[in-house]
Every structure is written in C-alpha cells, then in structure tokens.
Enzyme design. Structure first.
Site, PDB file in Angstrom:
ATOM      1  CE1 TYR A   1      -3.287  -2.876   1.136  1.00  0.00           C
ATOM      2  CE2 TYR A   1      -4.555  -0.836   1.094  1.00  0.00           C
ATOM      3  CZ  TYR A   1      -4.507  -2.212   1.091  1.00  0.00           C
ATOM      4  OH  TYR A   1      -5.665  -2.938   1.040  1.00  0.00           O
TER       5      TYR A   1
ATOM      6  CG  HIS B   1      -6.180  -4.940  -6.091  1.00  0.00           C
ATOM      7  ND1 HIS B   1      -7.105  -4.517  -5.169  1.00  0.00           N
ATOM      8  CD2 HIS B   1      -6.635  -6.086  -6.602  1.00  0.00           C
ATOM      9  CE1 HIS B   1      -8.076  -5.400  -5.136  1.00  0.00           C
ATOM     10  NE2 HIS B   1      -7.824  -6.350  -5.987  1.00  0.00           N
ATOM     11  CG  HIS B   2      -8.077  -0.784  -3.784  1.00  0.00           C
ATOM     12  ND1 HIS B   2      -7.921  -1.915  -3.016  1.00  0.00           N
ATOM     13  CD2 HIS B   2      -7.908   0.262  -2.935  1.00  0.00           C
ATOM     14  CE1 HIS B   2      -7.666  -1.561  -1.775  1.00  0.00           C
ATOM     15  NE2 HIS B   2      -7.657  -0.239  -1.686  1.00  0.00           N
TER      16      HIS B   2
ATOM     17  CG  HIS C   1      -3.953  -3.067  -2.668  1.00  0.00           C
ATOM     18  ND1 HIS C   1      -5.021  -3.875  -2.387  1.00  0.00           N
ATOM     19  CD2 HIS C   1      -2.867  -3.881  -2.646  1.00  0.00           C
ATOM     20  CE1 HIS C   1      -4.592  -5.117  -2.213  1.00  0.00           C
ATOM     21  NE2 HIS C   1      -3.299  -5.147  -2.365  1.00  0.00           N
TER      22      HIS C   1
ATOM     23  CG  HIS D   1     -13.242  -2.043   0.665  1.00  0.00           C
ATOM     24  ND1 HIS D   1     -12.424  -2.191  -0.422  1.00  0.00           N
ATOM     25  CD2 HIS D   1     -12.430  -2.083   1.738  1.00  0.00           C
ATOM     26  CE1 HIS D   1     -11.164  -2.314  -0.019  1.00  0.00           C
ATOM     27  NE2 HIS D   1     -11.140  -2.253   1.291  1.00  0.00           N
TER      28      HIS D   1
ATOM     29  CG  HIS E   1      -9.109  -6.280   2.959  1.00  0.00           C
ATOM     30  ND1 HIS E   1      -8.286  -5.852   3.960  1.00  0.00           N
ATOM     31  CD2 HIS E   1      -9.417  -5.169   2.244  1.00  0.00           C
ATOM     32  CE1 HIS E   1      -8.102  -4.545   3.857  1.00  0.00           C
ATOM     33  NE2 HIS E   1      -8.788  -4.117   2.832  1.00  0.00           N
TER      34      HIS E   1
ATOM     35  CG  MET F   1     -11.111  -3.280   5.919  1.00  0.00           C
ATOM     36  SD  MET F   1     -10.889  -1.778   4.981  1.00  0.00           S
ATOM     37  CE  MET F   1      -9.621  -1.014   5.942  1.00  0.00           C
TER      38      MET F   1
END
Ligand SMILES: *[C@@H]1O[C@H](CO)[C@@H](O)[C@H](O)[C@H]1NC(C)=O
Ligand SMILES: *[C@@H]1O[C@H](CO)[C@@H](O)[C@H](O)[C@H]1NC(C)=O
Ligand SMILES: *[C@@H]1O[C@H](CO)[C@@H](O)[C@H](O)[C@H]1NC(C)=O
Ligand SMILES: *[C@@H]1O[C@H](CO)[C@@H](O)[C@H](O)[C@H]1NC(C)=O
Ligand SMILES: *[C@@H]1O[C@H](CO)[C@@H](O)[C@H](O)[C@H]1NC(C)=O
Ligand SMILES: *[C@@H]1O[C@H](CO)[C@@H](O)[C@H](O)[C@H]1NC(C)=O
Ligand SMILES: *[C@@H]1O[C@H](CO)[C@@H](O)[C@H](O)[C@H]1NC(C)=O
Length: 560
Positions: free
Chosen positions: A200, A230-231, A296, A377, A379, A452
C-alpha cells in the site's frame, strides 16, 4: 405511477438535465439524433423489474426492442400506442426484417400510455432477469436498443422512422462533458514498487488552490501497470494533517487518519461519471485541505524494480451542479478493532449498523439523503456484502447487495433508482467471509490479509458526516475466536450479532461521537436470482376465459 408530481414530470420528460428528477427512473437517453425518441428508465437493485418510459413525437404506434446486434432479427420488441378505440400494447419478437410476431409469453406489463401535444408516452416494465432463457436477458453490459414508430396507429412498415443505439441499461453513465473543464491529478510519480506481494503506497498531497468551490464530475483512472495496480482511494484529510508525504501506508503516520473517501477506483472499473445534477465539492473553503491517495499494489509474482506513476484524474468544472455529493462510510469501524473471524469458517457473517436518529445531534433539520451509488469493500476473505435499509423497525430495501463479491472487481455501482434515507432510518451492513483455507484467526484491520466490511454510500445533498460505523461490544460474549471449535462458529457469530453495538459517527474534522447499545436487526433474504414472470400467459389466459365464455353463451343459446 411513479411520480408524486405527474404534471411536473410530464413537463420534464426528456428535458436535458432531468437526470434524477424522477427517482424511480433516473436514467435518460435520446435514441435518435433528432431527439424525437427519448427513453427513460430505472430499476430496483438487485433483482427486480426494470421500468421504461418511451416518449416519441408521434401520435401513431411506437415500438422499442432489445436486439442482439442492432437488427430486428432475434430481438425482443414491445409495440403500443393510443388508437381510435383506446390503447394497445403487446410483447413481440422478430424473426427477421418483417412484421414482428406476438410472444406467447407476455413478459412486459404496460403501466400507462398517453398522448400529449403530439407525443406518445408509454411506460412499461419487465423483470430484469426472467427465468426463461428464451427472453433477452438484460445484463450490466451495453445492449443494442432498437426503436421504430409510425405516423398512424396502423402498424405497418416504419420506413426511415427507425434506429438503434447502444446503451448500458444496468450500468449507465451520462455522456455529456462540461465544455469548460480541467482536471486535478492525484498521481504518484515514479515510485518504486517493492517486490512484496501486497504493498500500500500513500501520497498525502495538496491540490493547486481553487479559490471558489468547484465540482468534480468525473473520476478517471490512469494506470501505469495494469498487472500491479489493484485499487486506489482518495481520502480527504482532517485539518490536523498539514504536511504532504509519499511513503508506505499505515505505518502510524498522521495521514492514516484521512478517512473521508472522495474518489475510488478498483480493478475492472473504468471512468466513473457522476449523475448530471451532482458533483463532489472541491476548493473554496476547503482549498487548504490535504488529500491522501492510497494505491494498493498486488504483486503476486514479486516483480522487482518496477517504477509506477499511476493515479486518478479528477475532472472538475466551475459550473456548479445542483447538489454537493457526500460519501458516507458505513459498516464495521475500520482499523484494528476487536471483531475476529475464526479460522476454518465455511461462512462467517459480520454485522454493523448505523442509526441516523443520532444525526440530529449534529444538525437540525437533517435533510433526506438521496443515495445514488454504492461501493462495497471487503478484503480477500469476503464473499458477500449486503446493505439493508430499515424504517420504523422494518427492512424496506437493500441499498447495496453483492452475492458474488470479488476482491478483484471493486467498483462504484450506480443504483437503478434513487433511494432516500430519512432521519431515523437505520442501515445494517452484513459481510460474509470464507476462511476455510486459513489456519489462524482473521482480524479486522487494514492489511489485505486482515478484513474489512464497508459500504461507501454516495448521496446528496452532502452533510458533515463522513462515517457512521459500529462494532459489537463483545465483552459479554463468552467465546474467543482463537479457540473456537468449527461446530461453534455459528453460535459465536450469533452472539456477536446480538451483542450491543458500539456506534461511532465521524464528521469531516475527524471528530468521533460514540453511542452505545445499538441493535442489529435481521435482514431479509436476497430476492431470487431470476423472477418468474407474474404476467406470463396473461393474454392466452384471457383468451381461454373468453373462449370458455363464448362456449357457455353458445351452450346457453343451444339449450334455449
Ligand atoms: C417533441 O414533443 C415535445 C412535446 O410536445 C416537444 O416539447 C418537443 O420540442 C418535440 N421535439 C422535437 C424535436 O420536435
Ligand atoms: C516487504 O517485505 C519485507 C520482507 O517480508 C518486509 O520487511 C517489508 O516491511 C515489506 N515492505 C512493505 C512496504 O510492506
Ligand atoms: C473556465 O473558463 C473561465 C473563463 O474563461 C476560466 O477562468 C476558468 O479557469 C475555466 N476553467 C474552469 C475549470 O472553470
Ligand atoms: C469456502 O471456500 C472453500 C474453499 O475454497 C469452498 O470449498 C467452500 O465451498 C466455500 N464455502 C462456501 C459457503 O462457499
Ligand atoms: C463539521 O462539524 C464540526 C462540528 O460538528 C465542525 O467543527 C466543522 O467545522 C464542520 N465542518 C464542515 C466542513 O462543515
Ligand atoms: C448501555 O449499555 C451499558 C452496558 O450494558 C449500560 O451500562 C447502559 O446503561 C446502557 N445505556 C442505555 C442508554 O441503555
Ligand atoms: C436508534 O436510535 C433510536 C433513538 O435513540 C432508538 O429508539 C432505536 O432503538 C435505535 N435503533 C437501533 C437499531 O438501535
């Protein structure tokens, strides 16, 4: 049927900028160049009816269809109008460029048809997903829509009064771009991506000063390495964050407290355009604020020495739109909180809630919040996310639902109709995880291997609340996730669900206010994946009834 202000909405049929005027049919597109054929539509997520309103400048018949390739052949068509002997409507299909044939199964239902000032306005609906594989299935992909109309009610060859347009009905984005606009870049500059599988990166930055308020209307991803990024999330920072920096995230830096989401992008997503009546405010009073860009990087092959310059372009305009957009985080209070997910769980559900009754402690009156999009969202262990909407202790709707959650496809999804959160409504966020392949407990936290459970609600008008989240008060729960036997996992899950919720409401200064003793209400079952058509065989049934009636009359005559 759909508007409390029918006259008002009649005037606004297909007027530009009517986006979101009609909460049940927020989308609108002209199907032709001349702007004589206008389609409005809306639907209920996740699976329900899609409602169309076709307005054509003719007093003759009007036809609309879904076509595999833009031609008539193989298309699913409805034809209707107001004739001298009243209105007519039917569901048809075409086998070629010839007169369509009536469908044995009528999957469309006419809601209304009327003529007004030389225009025919026909409103009709059908299930989004029918269980009949012969129907044209509406998917979140662009679909070729076809139309045709006549000058009279005698259905005959349409000549040039026809056309086709490709539209993504379930994932619609407006096309119009403000003429005078520019963009802000929220980008990293040649950072070295470490060879770690998960990385991150955080860049806390200032944007060029905009002295007056502007509106962001479009979020464009700029991806340098599609195989790694990734995001990306852009957060607004509280005033205590004053210095820019560029370094790994979540190492205890002050920028970790920037948690008001401004923009987001996830793998599989593209450009996101906001509805035409709203914009994300930037500049003006807020122009000194810092922002944190979080990227990420997912690097399973542990590639080394890659330099990356990815980020987001925030397109903005000085021409302000009607409403400021707010993005509210709901779900489980993010960060290191005690809500452990046991290992070896085939499915484990977590719950969090938001009680909007408390909003009036911050401002009064609390406006109705119009939710138009949602980003869910979790993980890696997340499999499903559902967001329930409650009023007067009863669930009235889902604000978001994803029964096949995919960590690799996270995008902001526009809702098919605008959903109104009224003061006092409650929101429940439920996440389902699968940890069968994990040897130890999964904690709630920020790392990809933590979990999350969040739902970001995009709504207007913006209020000064960035998060409304909760965690169960587990002090009364006599079980420990680390030592739980597999057969007790559901019991443990239920105990946490029933535990009183410790609720936190955060404002844009990152001040938190806490409330105790919230309760998680039960969510209803997700509606079936496809709908049995409730109108099936309506026409043939009425024929049978009529036929039986005729036979009875004939019998009666004979007996006489
Ligand atoms: C179509 O009809 C509507 C309603 O009468 C009218 O307002 C509009 O101007 C017409 N459009 C065109 C392109 O003629
Ligand atoms: C990358 O992995 C190494 C070795 O496991 C670790 O020491 C380091 O902290 C990681 N770096 C980041 C930024 O996560
Ligand atoms: C729009 O035009 C005005 C005047 O031409 C200019 O001052 C402004 O910077 C332009 N850009 C935006 C984003 O408003
Ligand atoms: C959980 O994951 C395992 C392994 O991938 C799979 O076999 C199982 O069916 C999943 N459980 C559920 C409820 O989907
Ligand atoms: C939000 O509310 C807090 C107090 O509730 C206030 O201090 C702060 O200035 C407000 N921020 C904005 C942007 O209105
Ligand atoms: C909330 O729960 C706590 C702990 O169980 C209790 O002490 C407190 O009185 C409760 N508050 C209300 C308002 O019910
Ligand atoms: C929400 O707050 C109101 C007012 O305090 C309370 O009556 C209600 O029970 C709360 N709802 C939940 C689900 O906790």
């Amino acid at each position: 049927m759909c508007s409390l202000l029918p006259f008002f909405s009649l005037l606004l049929i297909c007027a530009t900028g009517s986006w979101a005027m009609d909460v049940t049919m927020p989308f609108m597109e002209y199907l032709d160049q001349e702007q004589l054929v206008c389609l409005k539509w809306g639907f209920d997520n996740p699976v329900d009816d899609i409602t169309f309103q076709l307005a054509v400048n003719t007093t003759g018949w009007v036809g609309f269809g879904l076509s595999p390739n833009g031609d008539m052949k193989g298309s699913d068509i409805v034809i209707g109008g107001v004739g001298s002997s009243g209105s007519y409507f039917s569901d048809q299909y075409a086998t070629g460029n010839s007169m369509p044939l009536e469908d044995a199964q009528q999957s469309y239902t006419l809601l209304s048809v009327r003529e007004n000032e030389g225009q025919t306005v026909m409103t009709f609906k059908r299930p989004i997903k029918t269980c009949d594989d012969k129907d044209f299935q509406i998917t979140p992909q662009p679909i070729k829509l076809i139309f045709a109309y006549g000058k009279t009610d005698e259905i005959s060859y349409h000549g040039s009064r026809r056309g086709t347009k490709e539209v993504n009905l379930l994932n619609y984005m407006p096309k119009s771009i403000p003429t005078n606009s520019s963009y802000l870049s929220a980008m990293v500059d040649n950072i070295i991506v470490p060879s770690n599988t998960t990385y991150y990166h955080c860049k806390v930055m200032k944007f060029p000063k905009l002295n007056t308020k502007h509106h962001i209307y479009q979020i464009e991803p700029v991806i340098d390495h599609l195989d790694l990024v990734h995001h990306m999330l852009l957060y607004h920072c509280p005033p205590k964050v004053t210095e820019p920096y560029d370094k790994p995230c979540y190492m205890g830096d002050i920028g970790d407290s920037c948690f008001g989401v401004v923009a987001s992008w996830g793998v599989g997503g593209g450009v996101y355009k906001l509805p035409e009546n709203v914009g994300i405010p930037i500049g003006g009073e807020n122009s000194d604020a810092l922002y944190r860009l979080e990227i990420h990087y997912n690097n399973p092959e542990r590639k080394e020495g890659i330099k990356d310059s990815s980020g987001l372009r925030l397109h903005y305009t000085a021409k302000l739109r009607q409403h400021d957009v707010g993005i509210m985080t709901t779900g489980v209070l993010p960060g290191r909180v005690k809500y452990d997910i046991p290992a070896k769980a085939n499915q484990f559900l977590t719950y969090a809630m938001c009680n909007t009754s408390y909003f009036s402690k911050f401002f009064n009156p609390v406006p109705d919040l119009q939710v138009f999009a949602v980003l869910l969202h979790t993980h890696l262990a997340g499999r499903k996310v559902r967001v329930g909407h409650f009023r007067n202790e009863r669930q009235i709707d889902f604000l978001g639902i994803d029964e096949n959650y995919n960590f690799d496809l996270q995008q902001t999804v526009s809702l098919g109709s605008i959903k109104t959160i009224k003061e006092g409504d409650e929101i429940v966020v439920e996440c389902t995880y699968n940890t069968t392949n994990r040897a130890s407990v999964t904690k709630m936290g920020l790392a990809t291997t933590d979990e999350m459970c969040l739902a970001f609600l995009f709504y207007y008008p913006a209020i000064n609340i960035t998060s409304c989240v909760s965690i169960p008060d587990a002090r009364g729960v006599p079980m420990d996730a680390e030592k739980i036997p597999v057969d007790k996992i559901t019991e443990y899950e239920m105990m946490l669900k029933k535990a009183p919720q410790y609720q936190a409401i955060l404002n844009s200064n990152h001040n938190a206010f806490f409330f105790q003793n919230g309760t998680v209400r039960d969510l209803m079952k997700t509606p079936a994946a496809c709908q049995i058509r409730n109108t099936s065989n309506r026409f043939s049934t009425s024929w049978i009834v009529n036929l039986a009636g005729i036979i009875l009359v004939l019998l009666w005559i004979i007996l006489m």
